[in-house]
Design an enzyme around this catalytic site. Structure first.
Site, PDB file in Angstrom:
ATOM      1  CD  GLU A  29      -9.099   2.475  -2.497  1.00 37.09           C
ATOM      2  OE1 GLU A  29      -9.584   1.492  -3.110  1.00 37.09           O
ATOM      3  OE2 GLU A  29      -8.599   2.384  -1.349  1.00 37.09           O
ATOM      4  CG  ASN A  85      -3.975   7.996   3.741  1.00 39.74           C
ATOM      5  OD1 ASN A  85      -2.975   7.530   3.220  1.00 39.74           O
ATOM      6  ND2 ASN A  85      -5.185   7.836   3.214  1.00 39.74           N
ATOM      7  NE  ARG A 129      -3.532   2.468   2.454  1.00 39.38           N
ATOM      8  CZ  ARG A 129      -4.128   2.977   3.520  1.00 39.38           C
ATOM      9  NH1 ARG A 129      -4.089   2.331   4.665  1.00 39.38           N
ATOM     10  NH2 ARG A 129      -4.787   4.124   3.438  1.00 39.38           N
ATOM     11  CG  HIS A 130      -0.900   4.922  -0.969  1.00 42.26           C
ATOM     12  ND1 HIS A 130      -1.026   5.813   0.068  1.00 42.26           N
ATOM     13  CD2 HIS A 130      -2.143   4.440  -1.213  1.00 42.26           C
ATOM     14  CE1 HIS A 130      -2.302   5.882   0.418  1.00 42.26           C
ATOM     15  NE2 HIS A 130      -3.006   5.061  -0.335  1.00 42.26           N
ATOM     16  N   GLY A 131       2.489   4.950   0.767  1.00 46.42           N
ATOM     17  CA  GLY A 131       2.772   5.642   2.030  1.00 46.42           C
ATOM     18  C   GLY A 131       1.641   6.573   2.431  1.00 46.42           C
ATOM     19  CB  THR A 133      -1.863  10.912   1.491  1.00 43.06           C
ATOM     20  OG1 THR A 133      -3.147  10.533   2.036  1.00 43.06           O
ATOM     21  CG2 THR A 133      -1.432   9.861   0.475  1.00 43.06           C
ATOM     22  CB  ILE A 134      -2.041  15.698   3.557  1.00 41.06           C
ATOM     23  CG1 ILE A 134      -0.605  16.017   3.105  1.00 41.06           C
ATOM     24  CG2 ILE A 134      -2.616  16.757   4.499  1.00 41.06           C
ATOM     25  CD1 ILE A 134       0.286  16.634   4.123  1.00 41.06           C
ATOM     26  NE  ARG A 150      -4.290   7.524  -2.360  1.00 39.86           N
ATOM     27  CZ  ARG A 150      -5.307   7.857  -3.165  1.00 39.86           C
ATOM     28  NH1 ARG A 150      -5.162   8.838  -4.043  1.00 39.86           N
ATOM     29  NH2 ARG A 150      -6.449   7.202  -3.118  1.00 39.86           N
TER      30      ARG A 150
END
Lengths: 201, 201
Positions: free
Chosen positions: B82, B15, B8-10, B12-13, B58
């Site tokens: 997504e 998230n 999974r991507h790192g 984000t703001i 992302r």
């Protein structure tokens, strides 16, 4: 909500020699003992209210070390014993294939319904695991229960918690001293992590 | 056999602020960029033949760092985007609950059949993920494919690989920069590890 932390026992001499060990007893190897120490260290991040352990020596040796480290009592639980492989206990798959050719073919044909000679079949095995888990869910609401057990028991537990069935038994890899965490709320299971062995590197 | 490594991507703001981000774009936060570096380091243990990435920034930011580290090409894959949350994109659950009370109740009632206003429903979403995975399985026999994508995409992938259905979508936790490894042989999936985030400690 109940939080389950499943830990498979450290590696044994039988595991190292690829010998089927279910109901029979075996001890941790030196590597297994090292694995258990590393697993304790990883478990410093986890709060644990209760520890249930299979009665087999390899599980109790693992659970004892964790219990001392976390200062938690162990409950020995007969239902969390590994599957009973009957006459095949202590043999390698190669030996079973050579000595019991017909039986091996029956096993390959239907691994769920196949009953090991003088042992269990997967469905009987699954029933004792799942009823024990359901008991724990009723008894330990809002608690974290660590279960020290065997690969078959943990796979069967995952299949039950996910689906109330044995059908996903073979879909999970469970290595020695791996950590698997499942949260169960209102009868619904979320797997938080599975077969985590990073602490063994 | 195909080996899938899902990342999974790192973070984000969005998230960090608990804002629903599906089809909309967002960038990694500073913490997210740090997570990606740690994830690259963990991936030194894995052989990777191909990287597929969602087209969203992302995911591409995450995939680019891994691709450079492992010296592997990235294939951008629209199907691994997504879920499309339509009018709810960018909102928090609290805001959806306050502004769209009726819709929120419909969503709670049947999360699988519920279609987000101007967005997707879970079954449509699952279909685009599962058909893409089946394509990869056909195309990449005996190869290891790393997929950089989103929590919904990875949960949907696990449900499909296990059951050919969407019903287990909500049974898996997938954290930012977690690693999940699944081996598929003869149409049968074994989850080797799930939501592994030890490398982020």
């Amino acid at each position: 909500m109940v939080k389950f932390i499943f830990v498979r026992h450290g590696i044994t001499i039988d595991n190292e020699n690829m010998r089927l060990s279910g109901f029979i007893d075996s001890k941790l190897s030196d590597i297994g003992k090292e694995q258990v120490k590393k697993t304790c260290n990883r478990l410093k991040y986890e709060g644990i209210d209760y520890i249930y352990s299979s009665p087999l020596t390899r599980a109790v040796e693992t659970a004892r070390e964790i219990a001392d480290f976390k200062n938690v009592e162990i409950k020995i639980c007969q239902n969390f014993r590994e599957m009973n492989f009957g006459d095949f206990e202590g043999l390698t798959f190669k030996e079973i294939q050579d000595k019991y050719k017909d039986e091996f073919n029956k096993l390959k044909k239907d691994a769920f319904k196949y009953k090991f000679p003088n042992g269990e079949n997967m469905i009987e095995f699954h029933h004792r695991i799942s009823s024990q888990l359901d008991d724990i869910i009723k008894k330990h609401d809002n608690e974290t229960v660590l279960i020290v057990s065997h690969s078959g028991v943990i796979r069967s537990s995952l299949s039950h918690l996910l689906s109330k069935d044995h059908i996903y038994h073979w879909n999970f890899k469970i290595d020695n001293c791996s950590i698997t965490i499942v949260e169960v709320m209102d009868n619904f299971a979320v797997i938080n992590t599975l077969n985590n062995i990073e602490h063994l590197r």
